[in-house]
Scaffold this motif. Sequence first.
Motif, PDB file in Angstrom:
ATOM      1  N   LEU A 119      37.026  48.178  31.600  1.00 24.15           N
ATOM      2  CA  LEU A 119      37.889  47.086  32.044  1.00 24.15           C
ATOM      3  C   LEU A 119      39.349  47.481  31.838  1.00 24.15           C
ATOM      4  N   ARG A 120      40.185  47.117  32.809  1.00 24.99           N
ATOM      5  CA  ARG A 120      41.631  47.281  32.645  1.00 24.99           C
ATOM      6  C   ARG A 120      42.296  45.972  33.030  1.00 24.99           C
ATOM      7  N   ILE A 121      42.937  45.340  32.051  1.00 23.64           N
ATOM      8  CA  ILE A 121      43.664  44.105  32.326  1.00 23.64           C
ATOM      9  C   ILE A 121      44.934  44.457  33.098  1.00 23.64           C
ATOM     10  N   THR A 122      45.117  43.812  34.233  1.00 21.24           N
ATOM     11  CA  THR A 122      46.299  44.089  35.043  1.00 21.24           C
ATOM     12  C   THR A 122      47.388  43.046  34.849  1.00 21.24           C
ATOM     13  N   ASP A 123      47.022  41.853  34.375  1.00 19.49           N
ATOM     14  CA  ASP A 123      48.042  40.840  34.102  1.00 19.49           C
ATOM     15  C   ASP A 123      47.375  39.570  33.606  1.00 19.49           C
ATOM     16  N   ARG A 124      48.214  38.655  33.120  1.00 15.70           N
ATOM     17  CA  ARG A 124      47.778  37.293  32.874  1.00 15.70           C
ATOM     18  C   ARG A 124      47.890  36.520  34.190  1.00 15.70           C
ATOM     19  N   LEU A 125      46.997  35.563  34.414  1.00 20.56           N
ATOM     20  CA  LEU A 125      47.069  34.750  35.630  1.00 20.56           C
ATOM     21  C   LEU A 125      48.460  34.153  35.799  1.00 20.56           C
ATOM     22  N   LYS A 126      49.036  33.668  34.689  1.00 18.08           N
ATOM     23  CA  LYS A 126      50.330  32.991  34.781  1.00 18.08           C
ATOM     24  C   LYS A 126      51.488  33.971  34.902  1.00 18.08           C
ATOM     25  N   VAL A 147      40.481  44.658  36.444  1.00 16.78           N
ATOM     26  CA  VAL A 147      39.588  45.432  37.306  1.00 16.78           C
ATOM     27  C   VAL A 147      38.632  46.207  36.403  1.00 16.78           C
ATOM     28  N   ILE A 148      37.458  46.519  36.917  1.00 16.25           N
ATOM     29  CA  ILE A 148      36.472  47.327  36.196  1.00 16.25           C
ATOM     30  C   ILE A 148      36.173  48.555  37.036  1.00 16.25           C
ATOM     31  N   ASP A 149      36.259  49.732  36.415  1.00 16.54           N
ATOM     32  CA  ASP A 149      36.012  50.959  37.169  1.00 16.54           C
ATOM     33  C   ASP A 149      34.515  51.290  37.163  1.00 16.54           C
ATOM     34  N   ALA A 160      44.496  53.392  26.720  1.00 15.19           N
ATOM     35  CA  ALA A 160      45.310  52.204  26.985  1.00 15.19           C
ATOM     36  C   ALA A 160      44.585  51.195  27.871  1.00 15.19           C
ATOM     37  N   LYS A 161      43.423  51.581  28.424  1.00 14.00           N
ATOM     38  CA  LYS A 161      42.625  50.607  29.159  1.00 14.00           C
ATOM     39  C   LYS A 161      42.054  49.583  28.183  1.00 14.00           C
ATOM     40  N   THR A 162      41.450  48.556  28.746  1.00 16.03           N
ATOM     41  CA  THR A 162      40.956  47.482  27.884  1.00 16.03           C
ATOM     42  C   THR A 162      39.594  47.792  27.299  1.00 16.03           C
ATOM     43  N   GLY A 163      38.835  48.669  27.958  1.00 19.89           N
ATOM     44  CA  GLY A 163      37.617  49.174  27.340  1.00 19.89           C
ATOM     45  C   GLY A 163      36.336  48.545  27.847  1.00 19.89           C
TER      46      GLY A 163
END
Length: 550
Positions: free
Chosen positions: A436-443, A429-431, A364-367
Amino acid sequence: MDATSRTERTPSAYPYPLLIRHMLERAVSDHPASLIVYGQTCHSYRQLRERVGRLADALAALGVGRGSTVGVMDWDTNRYLECFYAVPMMGAVLHMVNVRLSPEQIVYTINHAADDILLVNVEFLPLLERIAGQLRTVRAVVLLDDEGKAREADLQGLRCAGEYEALLSAASPDYLFPELDEDTRATTFYTTGTTGLPKGVFFSHRQLVLHTIACQLALGAAAHCRLDKRDVYMPITPMFHVHAWGMPYVATNLGLKQVYPGRYVPERLLKLRTEHGVTFSHCVPTILQMLLMSPASATTDLSGWKVIIGGSALPAALAKSALERGIDVVTGYGMSETCPILTVAFLDEDMLSWDLEAQARQRAKTGRPIPLVQLRIVDGAMNELPHDGKSAGEVVVRAPWLTQGYLHDPEGSERLWRGGWLHTGDIGVIDPDGFLRITDRLKDVIKSGGEWISSLEIEGHILRVPGVAEVAVIGVPDERWGERPLAFVVPSRPGAVSSEEILQALRRAAEAGEISRYAVPDRIVFLEEIPKTSVGKINKRALRERYGAA
Protein backbone atom coordinates in the motif's frame (compact mmCIF):
# COMPACT_ATOMS: atom_id res chain seq x y z
CA MET A 1 -25.27 -19.65 15.27
CA ASP A 2 -27.06 -22.97 15.81
CA ALA A 3 -26.81 -23.74 19.52
CA THR A 4 -25.79 -27.33 18.75
CA SER A 5 -22.65 -26.12 16.90
CA ARG A 6 -21.27 -24.16 19.85
CA THR A 7 -18.25 -25.53 21.69
CA GLU A 8 -19.31 -27.21 24.90
CA ARG A 9 -17.47 -26.34 28.09
CA THR A 10 -17.63 -28.20 31.35
CA PRO A 11 -18.61 -25.90 34.25
CA SER A 12 -15.15 -26.12 35.84
CA ALA A 13 -13.23 -25.18 32.67
CA TYR A 14 -11.54 -21.77 32.68
CA PRO A 15 -12.49 -19.88 29.48
CA TYR A 16 -9.27 -17.83 29.51
CA PRO A 17 -10.46 -14.40 28.45
CA LEU A 18 -7.92 -12.25 26.61
CA LEU A 19 -6.88 -9.89 29.41
CA ILE A 20 -4.00 -7.47 29.89
CA ARG A 21 -3.37 -9.15 33.25
CA HIS A 22 -2.53 -12.43 31.55
CA MET A 23 0.11 -10.75 29.37
CA LEU A 24 1.80 -9.14 32.38
CA GLU A 25 1.77 -12.31 34.47
CA ARG A 26 3.47 -14.31 31.73
CA ALA A 27 6.05 -11.59 31.01
CA VAL A 28 7.01 -11.37 34.69
CA SER A 29 7.13 -15.16 35.03
CA ASP A 30 9.39 -15.53 31.99
CA HIS A 31 11.59 -12.43 32.46
CA PRO A 32 11.60 -11.45 36.16
CA ALA A 33 15.04 -9.80 36.03
CA SER A 34 14.55 -7.70 32.88
CA LEU A 35 14.92 -3.98 33.53
CA ILE A 36 12.83 -0.83 33.11
CA VAL A 37 14.83 2.41 33.26
CA TYR A 38 13.67 5.99 33.68
CA GLY A 39 16.13 8.67 34.75
CA GLN A 40 17.87 7.46 37.88
CA THR A 41 15.28 4.77 38.62
CA CYS A 42 15.66 1.16 37.55
CA HIS A 43 13.13 -1.58 38.28
CA SER A 44 13.01 -5.25 37.37
CA TYR A 45 9.93 -6.85 35.84
CA ARG A 46 9.33 -8.52 39.21
CA GLN A 47 9.29 -5.05 40.79
CA LEU A 48 7.04 -3.82 37.97
CA ARG A 49 4.46 -6.41 38.99
CA GLU A 50 4.75 -5.36 42.63
CA ARG A 51 4.38 -1.69 41.73
CA VAL A 52 1.36 -2.43 39.55
CA GLY A 53 -0.25 -4.11 42.56
CA ARG A 54 0.63 -1.18 44.82
CA LEU A 55 -0.76 1.33 42.31
CA ALA A 56 -4.03 -0.59 42.06
CA ASP A 57 -4.27 -0.78 45.86
CA ALA A 58 -3.63 2.97 46.18
CA LEU A 59 -6.21 3.80 43.50
CA ALA A 60 -8.77 1.49 45.12
CA ALA A 61 -8.29 3.43 48.37
CA LEU A 62 -9.25 6.54 46.39
CA GLY A 63 -12.48 4.89 45.23
CA VAL A 64 -11.35 3.58 41.85
CA GLY A 65 -13.11 0.38 40.82
CA ARG A 66 -14.82 -1.25 37.88
CA GLY A 67 -16.11 1.37 35.48
CA SER A 68 -14.06 4.23 36.96
CA THR A 69 -11.87 6.34 34.68
CA VAL A 70 -8.33 7.36 35.60
CA GLY A 71 -6.71 10.16 33.60
CA VAL A 72 -2.92 10.43 33.30
CA MET A 73 -0.93 13.54 32.40
CA ASP A 74 2.71 12.53 32.22
CA TRP A 75 5.71 12.25 29.93
CA ASP A 76 7.14 8.86 28.89
CA THR A 77 8.04 7.31 32.26
CA ASN A 78 7.96 4.01 34.12
CA ARG A 79 4.89 5.39 35.90
CA TYR A 80 2.97 5.48 32.63
CA LEU A 81 3.90 1.87 31.92
CA GLU A 82 2.59 0.92 35.37
CA CYS A 83 -0.69 2.70 34.55
CA PHE A 84 -0.93 0.79 31.25
CA TYR A 85 -1.37 -2.34 33.37
CA ALA A 86 -2.78 -1.42 36.78
CA VAL A 87 -5.76 0.68 35.69
CA PRO A 88 -7.25 -1.69 33.08
CA MET A 89 -6.48 -4.73 35.24
CA MET A 90 -8.74 -3.21 37.94
CA GLY A 91 -11.62 -3.07 35.48
CA ALA A 92 -11.23 0.70 35.25
CA VAL A 93 -10.53 2.75 32.12
CA LEU A 94 -7.17 4.43 31.47
CA HIS A 95 -7.61 7.83 29.82
CA MET A 96 -4.33 8.90 28.24
CA VAL A 97 -4.65 12.69 28.38
CA ASN A 98 -2.91 14.44 25.49
CA VAL A 99 -0.88 17.08 27.32
CA ARG A 100 -0.05 18.89 24.08
CA LEU A 101 -3.64 19.89 23.37
CA SER A 102 -4.82 23.39 24.21
CA PRO A 103 -6.06 23.93 27.80
CA GLU A 104 -9.63 24.17 26.49
CA GLN A 105 -9.31 20.85 24.65
CA ILE A 106 -7.75 19.17 27.70
CA VAL A 107 -10.72 20.31 29.80
CA TYR A 108 -13.09 18.98 27.16
CA THR A 109 -11.44 15.54 27.00
CA ILE A 110 -11.28 15.12 30.79
CA ASN A 111 -14.94 16.07 31.18
CA HIS A 112 -16.05 14.05 28.15
CA ALA A 113 -14.24 10.93 29.41
CA ALA A 114 -15.64 11.60 32.92
CA ASP A 115 -12.28 11.11 34.66
CA ASP A 116 -12.67 10.29 38.36
CA ILE A 117 -8.99 10.54 39.35
CA LEU A 118 -6.18 12.47 37.67
CA LEU A 119 -2.50 11.50 37.88
CA VAL A 120 -0.57 14.66 37.00
CA ASN A 121 3.13 15.32 36.51
CA VAL A 122 4.14 18.34 38.62
CA GLU A 123 5.39 20.02 35.44
CA PHE A 124 1.72 20.43 34.51
CA LEU A 125 0.67 21.94 37.83
CA PRO A 126 0.39 25.50 36.41
CA LEU A 127 -1.93 24.14 33.72
CA LEU A 128 -3.94 22.11 36.24
CA GLU A 129 -4.32 25.12 38.54
CA ARG A 130 -5.65 27.09 35.58
CA ILE A 131 -8.29 24.53 34.57
CA ALA A 132 -9.17 22.85 37.89
CA GLY A 133 -12.33 24.89 38.36
CA GLN A 134 -13.70 23.66 35.02
CA LEU A 135 -13.29 19.91 35.73
CA ARG A 136 -16.73 18.50 36.47
CA THR A 137 -16.06 14.85 37.41
CA VAL A 138 -12.56 14.71 38.93
CA ARG A 139 -12.65 13.79 42.64
CA ALA A 140 -8.94 13.74 43.47
CA VAL A 141 -5.51 14.40 42.01
CA VAL A 142 -2.31 12.37 42.48
CA LEU A 143 0.93 14.25 41.79
CA LEU A 144 3.79 12.62 39.86
CA ASP A 145 7.18 13.97 40.84
CA ASP A 146 10.58 12.61 39.78
CA GLU A 147 11.95 13.86 43.09
CA GLY A 148 9.18 12.24 45.13
CA LYS A 149 8.37 15.46 46.98
CA ALA A 150 5.04 16.78 48.21
CA ARG A 151 3.99 19.98 46.44
CA GLU A 152 1.66 22.81 47.33
CA ALA A 153 -0.95 23.55 44.69
CA ASP A 154 -4.11 25.62 44.39
CA LEU A 155 -6.48 23.10 42.81
CA GLN A 156 -9.63 25.19 43.33
CA GLY A 157 -11.25 22.72 45.68
CA LEU A 158 -9.98 19.53 44.07
CA ARG A 159 -8.59 17.10 46.64
CA CYS A 160 -4.85 16.41 46.35
CA ALA A 161 -4.54 12.77 47.43
CA GLY A 162 -0.75 12.82 47.68
CA GLU A 163 2.39 12.04 45.72
CA TYR A 164 2.62 8.91 43.57
CA GLU A 165 5.67 7.25 45.15
CA ALA A 166 4.45 7.98 48.69
CA LEU A 167 1.09 6.41 47.91
CA LEU A 168 2.76 3.32 46.42
CA SER A 169 5.05 2.95 49.44
CA ALA A 170 2.05 2.89 51.75
CA ALA A 171 0.04 0.47 49.59
CA SER A 172 0.07 -3.33 49.37
CA PRO A 173 1.58 -5.13 46.37
CA ASP A 174 -0.95 -7.96 46.85
CA TYR A 175 -4.01 -6.29 45.37
CA LEU A 176 -6.37 -8.99 44.09
CA PHE A 177 -7.26 -8.12 40.51
CA PRO A 178 -10.78 -9.18 39.50
CA GLU A 179 -11.78 -11.55 36.75
CA LEU A 180 -13.05 -9.49 33.83
CA ASP A 181 -14.92 -10.00 30.59
CA GLU A 182 -12.39 -9.61 27.76
CA ASP A 183 -14.65 -7.01 26.12
CA THR A 184 -14.33 -4.71 29.15
CA ARG A 185 -13.19 -1.26 28.03
CA ALA A 186 -9.53 -0.80 28.98
CA THR A 187 -8.40 2.51 27.50
CA THR A 188 -9.65 5.77 26.03
CA PHE A 189 -7.73 8.24 23.91
CA TYR A 190 -8.75 11.36 22.03
CA THR A 191 -7.86 11.89 18.39
CA THR A 192 -5.79 14.91 17.42
CA GLY A 193 -7.66 15.66 14.23
CA THR A 194 -7.38 19.12 12.76
CA THR A 195 -11.12 19.71 12.55
CA GLY A 196 -13.70 20.04 15.33
CA LEU A 197 -13.45 18.80 18.89
CA PRO A 198 -11.24 15.80 19.71
CA LYS A 199 -13.02 12.46 19.30
CA GLY A 200 -12.78 9.72 21.89
CA VAL A 201 -11.72 6.26 20.73
CA PHE A 202 -11.71 3.26 23.04
CA PHE A 203 -10.25 -0.23 23.19
CA SER A 204 -11.05 -3.40 25.14
CA HIS A 205 -8.73 -5.90 26.81
CA ARG A 206 -9.36 -8.33 23.95
CA GLN A 207 -8.47 -5.73 21.34
CA LEU A 208 -5.23 -4.72 23.06
CA VAL A 209 -4.14 -8.34 23.54
CA LEU A 210 -4.80 -9.20 19.88
CA HIS A 211 -3.07 -6.03 18.65
CA THR A 212 -0.05 -6.92 20.80
CA ILE A 213 0.12 -10.49 19.51
CA ALA A 214 -0.27 -9.45 15.86
CA CYS A 215 2.44 -6.79 16.14
CA GLN A 216 4.72 -9.26 17.89
CA LEU A 217 4.18 -11.80 15.11
CA ALA A 218 4.79 -9.24 12.35
CA LEU A 219 7.94 -7.81 13.94
CA GLY A 220 9.34 -11.21 14.80
CA ALA A 221 8.91 -12.59 11.27
CA ALA A 222 10.39 -9.62 9.38
CA ALA A 223 13.49 -9.98 7.20
CA HIS A 224 14.87 -6.78 8.78
CA CYS A 225 13.91 -4.37 11.58
CA ARG A 226 13.14 -7.56 13.49
CA LEU A 227 12.24 -7.31 17.16
CA ASP A 228 13.32 -10.07 19.54
CA LYS A 229 14.34 -10.62 23.15
CA ARG A 230 17.88 -9.29 22.55
CA ASP A 231 16.65 -5.79 21.74
CA VAL A 232 16.63 -2.73 23.99
CA TYR A 233 13.49 -0.67 23.56
CA MET A 234 12.99 3.10 23.85
CA PRO A 235 9.75 4.76 22.70
CA ILE A 236 9.97 8.15 21.01
CA THR A 237 6.22 8.31 20.44
CA PRO A 238 4.26 9.81 23.35
CA MET A 239 2.71 7.22 25.63
CA PHE A 240 -0.45 9.34 25.61
CA HIS A 241 -0.76 8.74 21.85
CA VAL A 242 -2.56 5.42 21.28
CA HIS A 243 -0.53 3.52 23.91
CA ALA A 244 2.75 4.62 22.26
CA TRP A 245 1.51 2.68 19.23
CA GLY A 246 1.01 -0.35 21.50
CA MET A 247 4.73 -1.07 21.54
CA PRO A 248 5.27 -1.01 25.35
CA TYR A 249 2.90 -3.99 25.57
CA VAL A 250 4.93 -5.80 22.89
CA ALA A 251 8.24 -4.93 24.56
CA THR A 252 6.99 -6.19 27.93
CA ASN A 253 5.66 -9.40 26.39
CA LEU A 254 9.13 -10.10 24.99
CA GLY A 255 10.90 -9.25 28.24
CA LEU A 256 12.98 -6.46 26.70
CA LYS A 257 15.02 -3.96 28.64
CA GLN A 258 12.98 -0.77 28.36
CA VAL A 259 14.32 2.80 28.54
CA TYR A 260 11.83 5.64 29.06
CA PRO A 261 13.13 9.07 28.05
CA GLY A 262 10.68 11.49 29.71
CA ARG A 263 10.52 14.57 27.50
CA TYR A 264 11.95 14.40 23.99
CA VAL A 265 15.20 16.33 23.70
CA PRO A 266 17.31 15.13 20.74
CA GLU A 267 20.63 15.30 22.60
CA ARG A 268 19.17 13.36 25.54
CA LEU A 269 17.61 10.74 23.26
CA LEU A 270 20.95 10.19 21.51
CA LYS A 271 22.73 9.96 24.86
CA LEU A 272 20.25 7.34 26.11
CA ARG A 273 20.69 5.42 22.86
CA THR A 274 24.44 5.22 23.51
CA GLU A 275 24.33 4.64 27.29
CA HIS A 276 21.82 1.80 27.19
CA GLY A 277 22.51 0.32 23.76
CA VAL A 278 18.99 1.10 22.52
CA THR A 279 18.27 -0.91 19.37
CA PHE A 280 14.54 -0.41 18.73
CA SER A 281 12.41 2.76 18.68
CA HIS A 282 9.53 4.40 16.85
CA CYS A 283 8.74 8.04 16.09
CA VAL A 284 7.24 10.51 13.62
CA PRO A 285 9.33 11.86 10.70
CA THR A 286 9.92 15.25 12.35
CA ILE A 287 11.57 13.57 15.36
CA LEU A 288 13.79 11.44 13.11
CA GLN A 289 14.85 14.57 11.23
CA MET A 290 15.60 16.35 14.52
CA LEU A 291 17.78 13.44 15.61
CA LEU A 292 19.71 13.38 12.34
CA MET A 293 20.20 17.16 12.34
CA SER A 294 21.22 17.40 16.01
CA PRO A 295 24.89 18.38 16.48
CA ALA A 296 25.18 15.42 18.86
CA SER A 297 24.26 13.09 15.98
CA ALA A 298 27.60 13.76 14.27
CA THR A 299 29.47 12.02 17.10
CA THR A 300 26.91 9.28 17.78
CA ASP A 301 27.03 5.85 16.17
CA LEU A 302 23.49 5.26 14.91
CA SER A 303 24.17 1.98 13.11
CA GLY A 304 21.98 -0.94 14.08
CA TRP A 305 19.16 1.24 15.40
CA LYS A 306 15.82 -0.12 14.17
CA VAL A 307 13.21 2.64 13.90
CA ILE A 308 9.57 2.45 12.75
CA ILE A 309 8.26 5.75 11.38
CA GLY A 310 4.56 6.61 11.49
CA GLY A 311 2.14 9.44 12.16
CA SER A 312 2.72 11.01 8.76
CA ALA A 313 4.39 10.13 5.47
CA LEU A 314 8.08 9.19 5.58
CA PRO A 315 9.83 11.12 2.78
CA ALA A 316 12.12 8.89 0.73
CA ALA A 317 14.88 11.49 1.07
CA LEU A 318 14.69 11.28 4.87
CA ALA A 319 14.62 7.48 4.71
CA LYS A 320 17.79 7.52 2.60
CA SER A 321 19.52 9.89 5.05
CA ALA A 322 18.68 7.50 7.89
CA LEU A 323 19.89 4.48 5.92
CA GLU A 324 23.18 6.25 5.20
CA ARG A 325 23.68 6.55 8.97
CA GLY A 326 23.02 2.84 9.45
CA ILE A 327 19.46 3.18 10.79
CA ASP A 328 17.16 0.34 9.74
CA VAL A 329 14.19 2.61 9.10
CA VAL A 330 10.75 1.46 7.92
CA THR A 331 7.26 2.95 7.65
CA GLY A 332 4.37 1.84 9.84
CA TYR A 333 0.80 2.94 9.19
CA GLY A 334 -2.30 3.33 11.30
CA MET A 335 -4.41 5.92 13.05
CA SER A 336 -5.89 6.65 16.46
CA GLU A 337 -9.03 4.73 15.53
CA THR A 338 -7.04 1.58 14.66
CA CYS A 339 -5.15 1.04 17.96
CA PRO A 340 -3.06 1.91 15.75
CA ILE A 341 -0.89 -0.43 13.61
CA LEU A 342 -2.34 -1.73 10.33
CA THR A 343 0.65 -2.09 7.99
CA VAL A 344 4.45 -2.05 8.02
CA ALA A 345 6.67 -1.61 4.94
CA PHE A 346 9.02 -4.51 5.66
CA LEU A 347 11.22 -5.32 2.68
CA ASP A 348 11.42 -8.81 1.23
CA GLU A 349 14.78 -10.55 1.57
CA ASP A 350 15.81 -9.81 -2.03
CA MET A 351 15.01 -6.11 -1.64
CA LEU A 352 17.72 -5.73 1.00
CA SER A 353 20.34 -5.99 -1.77
CA TRP A 354 18.91 -2.97 -3.61
CA ASP A 355 20.82 0.32 -3.57
CA LEU A 356 19.90 2.74 -0.79
CA GLU A 357 17.83 5.01 -3.01
CA ALA A 358 15.62 2.14 -4.22
CA GLN A 359 15.33 0.79 -0.68
CA ALA A 360 14.38 4.23 0.62
CA ARG A 361 11.53 4.50 -1.88
CA GLN A 362 10.21 1.08 -0.87
CA ARG A 363 10.61 1.68 2.87
CA ALA A 364 8.71 4.98 2.47
CA LYS A 365 5.65 3.14 1.16
CA THR A 366 2.89 2.36 3.60
CA GLY A 367 3.51 -1.37 3.51
CA ARG A 368 1.61 -4.63 3.77
CA PRO A 369 -1.04 -5.46 6.37
CA ILE A 370 0.10 -7.18 9.56
CA PRO A 371 -1.68 -10.43 10.60
CA LEU A 372 -5.48 -10.27 11.03
CA VAL A 373 -5.84 -6.97 9.11
CA GLN A 374 -8.17 -6.88 6.11
CA LEU A 375 -7.45 -3.83 3.93
CA ARG A 376 -9.10 -2.62 0.72
CA ILE A 377 -8.99 0.42 -1.55
CA VAL A 378 -12.46 1.36 -2.77
CA ASP A 379 -14.31 3.92 -4.83
CA GLY A 380 -17.22 6.00 -3.54
CA ALA A 381 -19.62 3.08 -4.01
CA MET A 382 -17.35 0.73 -1.98
CA ASN A 383 -16.27 -1.15 -5.11
CA GLU A 384 -12.79 -2.64 -4.78
CA LEU A 385 -10.17 -1.13 -7.09
CA PRO A 386 -7.38 -3.01 -8.93
CA HIS A 387 -4.02 -3.57 -7.24
CA ASP A 388 -2.10 -2.11 -10.16
CA GLY A 389 -0.15 0.61 -8.34
CA LYS A 390 -2.18 3.27 -10.19
CA SER A 391 -5.87 3.03 -9.23
CA ALA A 392 -6.39 5.26 -6.20
CA GLY A 393 -9.23 4.86 -3.72
CA GLU A 394 -10.06 5.28 -0.05
CA VAL A 395 -8.42 2.85 2.34
CA VAL A 396 -10.98 0.92 4.38
CA VAL A 397 -10.09 -1.72 6.95
CA ARG A 398 -11.24 -4.42 9.31
CA ALA A 399 -9.25 -5.90 12.21
CA PRO A 400 -10.10 -7.26 15.67
CA TRP A 401 -8.67 -4.18 17.41
CA LEU A 402 -10.34 -1.24 15.64
CA THR A 403 -12.34 1.14 17.81
CA GLN A 404 -15.98 0.16 17.60
CA GLY A 405 -17.07 3.79 17.52
CA TYR A 406 -16.45 7.24 18.91
CA LEU A 407 -17.21 7.75 22.60
CA HIS A 408 -20.69 9.29 23.08
CA ASP A 409 -20.95 10.06 19.35
CA PRO A 410 -23.32 7.59 17.61
CA GLU A 411 -23.62 9.63 14.40
CA GLY A 412 -19.85 10.00 14.02
CA SER A 413 -19.46 6.30 14.81
CA GLU A 414 -21.80 5.30 11.99
CA ARG A 415 -19.96 7.56 9.54
CA LEU A 416 -16.68 5.96 10.59
CA TRP A 417 -18.06 2.45 10.03
CA ARG A 418 -20.39 3.01 7.08
CA GLY A 419 -20.73 -0.11 4.98
CA GLY A 420 -19.25 -2.29 7.72
CA TRP A 421 -15.68 -1.14 7.08
CA LEU A 422 -13.71 1.46 9.04
CA HIS A 423 -13.05 4.44 6.77
CA THR A 424 -9.55 5.84 7.25
CA GLY A 425 -10.03 8.99 5.17
CA ASP A 426 -6.75 8.16 3.40
CA ILE A 427 -6.36 7.78 -0.36
CA GLY A 428 -3.98 5.08 -1.53
CA VAL A 429 -2.90 2.65 -4.23
CA ILE A 430 -1.81 -0.99 -3.88
CA ASP A 431 0.83 -2.41 -6.19
CA PRO A 432 0.86 -5.99 -7.54
CA ASP A 433 3.21 -7.03 -4.69
CA GLY A 434 0.59 -5.98 -2.15
CA PHE A 435 2.35 -2.83 -0.92
CA LEU A 436 0.00 0.00 0.00
CA ARG A 437 1.12 3.55 -0.72
CA ILE A 438 -0.88 6.40 0.78
CA THR A 439 -1.09 9.18 -1.78
CA ASP A 440 -3.01 11.71 0.32
CA ARG A 441 -5.71 12.40 2.85
CA LEU A 442 -9.19 12.77 1.33
CA LYS A 443 -9.37 16.30 2.72
CA ASP A 444 -5.87 17.21 1.43
CA VAL A 445 -6.28 16.16 -2.22
CA ILE A 446 -6.07 19.18 -4.52
CA LYS A 447 -8.35 19.48 -7.58
CA SER A 448 -6.80 21.78 -10.17
CA GLY A 449 -7.74 22.08 -13.81
CA GLY A 450 -9.97 19.03 -13.53
CA GLU A 451 -7.17 16.82 -12.19
CA TRP A 452 -6.70 15.35 -8.74
CA ILE A 453 -3.26 16.25 -7.39
CA SER A 454 -1.55 14.56 -4.45
CA SER A 455 -0.05 17.05 -2.01
CA LEU A 456 2.20 14.25 -0.71
CA GLU A 457 3.72 13.65 -4.15
CA ILE A 458 4.56 17.34 -4.56
CA GLU A 459 6.09 17.37 -1.06
CA GLY A 460 8.19 14.32 -1.91
CA HIS A 461 9.67 16.01 -4.98
CA ILE A 462 10.37 19.26 -3.12
CA LEU A 463 12.16 17.39 -0.34
CA ARG A 464 14.66 16.07 -2.89
CA VAL A 465 15.85 19.60 -3.63
CA PRO A 466 19.10 20.36 -1.74
CA GLY A 467 18.62 22.91 1.01
CA VAL A 468 15.00 21.94 1.84
CA ALA A 469 14.50 20.78 5.43
CA GLU A 470 10.71 20.59 5.62
CA VAL A 471 7.74 21.13 3.32
CA ALA A 472 3.94 21.21 3.34
CA VAL A 473 1.61 21.66 0.37
CA ILE A 474 -2.06 22.70 0.53
CA GLY A 475 -4.70 23.63 -2.01
CA VAL A 476 -5.89 27.24 -2.10
CA PRO A 477 -8.93 28.61 -3.99
CA ASP A 478 -8.34 29.81 -7.55
CA GLU A 479 -10.99 31.44 -9.77
CA ARG A 480 -9.67 29.88 -12.99
CA TRP A 481 -8.51 26.42 -11.91
CA GLY A 482 -10.72 25.77 -8.86
CA GLU A 483 -7.69 25.13 -6.66
CA ARG A 484 -3.95 25.60 -6.98
CA PRO A 485 -1.19 24.02 -4.86
CA LEU A 486 0.70 26.31 -2.52
CA ALA A 487 4.00 25.07 -1.06
CA PHE A 488 5.49 26.05 2.29
CA VAL A 489 9.18 25.37 2.73
CA VAL A 490 11.52 25.51 5.70
CA PRO A 491 15.12 25.80 4.39
CA SER A 492 17.92 23.90 6.13
CA ARG A 493 19.50 27.32 6.78
CA PRO A 494 18.66 30.85 5.65
CA GLY A 495 19.29 31.25 1.92
CA ALA A 496 20.01 27.53 1.43
CA VAL A 497 17.51 27.27 -1.45
CA SER A 498 15.53 29.64 -3.67
CA SER A 499 11.97 29.51 -4.96
CA GLU A 500 13.23 29.22 -8.54
CA GLU A 501 15.40 26.20 -7.70
CA ILE A 502 12.37 24.43 -6.25
CA LEU A 503 10.06 25.38 -9.12
CA GLN A 504 12.63 24.31 -11.72
CA ALA A 505 12.91 20.89 -10.05
CA LEU A 506 9.14 20.51 -10.15
CA ARG A 507 8.96 21.59 -13.80
CA ARG A 508 11.56 18.96 -14.67
CA ALA A 509 9.48 16.34 -12.83
CA ALA A 510 6.39 17.42 -14.80
CA GLU A 511 8.29 17.24 -18.11
CA ALA A 512 9.44 13.73 -17.19
CA GLY A 513 5.84 12.71 -16.52
CA GLU A 514 6.48 12.11 -12.81
CA ILE A 515 3.85 14.66 -11.75
CA SER A 516 1.09 16.56 -13.51
CA ARG A 517 1.92 19.99 -14.93
CA TYR A 518 -0.93 21.26 -12.76
CA ALA A 519 1.02 20.09 -9.71
CA VAL A 520 3.71 22.78 -10.12
CA PRO A 521 2.80 25.54 -7.62
CA ASP A 522 2.63 29.16 -8.71
CA ARG A 523 4.77 30.20 -5.76
CA ILE A 524 6.73 29.02 -2.76
CA VAL A 525 6.27 30.48 0.74
CA PHE A 526 9.30 30.25 3.03
CA LEU A 527 8.64 29.81 6.75
CA GLU A 528 10.87 29.49 9.79
CA GLU A 529 8.60 26.75 11.10
CA ILE A 530 5.62 24.78 9.80
CA PRO A 531 2.80 24.42 12.35
CA LYS A 532 2.39 20.96 13.88
CA THR A 533 -0.36 19.10 15.71
CA SER A 534 0.10 17.92 19.28
CA VAL A 535 1.78 14.69 18.13
CA GLY A 536 4.16 16.28 15.64
CA LYS A 537 2.16 15.98 12.42
CA ILE A 538 2.09 18.89 9.98
CA ASN A 539 -1.08 20.88 10.66
CA LYS A 540 -2.45 21.67 7.22
CA ARG A 541 -5.66 23.01 8.67
CA ALA A 542 -3.68 25.79 10.37
CA LEU A 543 -1.97 26.57 7.07
CA ARG A 544 -5.29 26.66 5.23
CA GLU A 545 -6.83 28.94 7.84
CA ARG A 546 -3.93 31.37 7.64
CA TYR A 547 -3.10 31.31 3.94
CA GLY A 548 -6.06 29.70 2.17
CA ALA A 549 -7.89 32.92 1.42
CA ALA A 550 -4.78 34.84 0.41
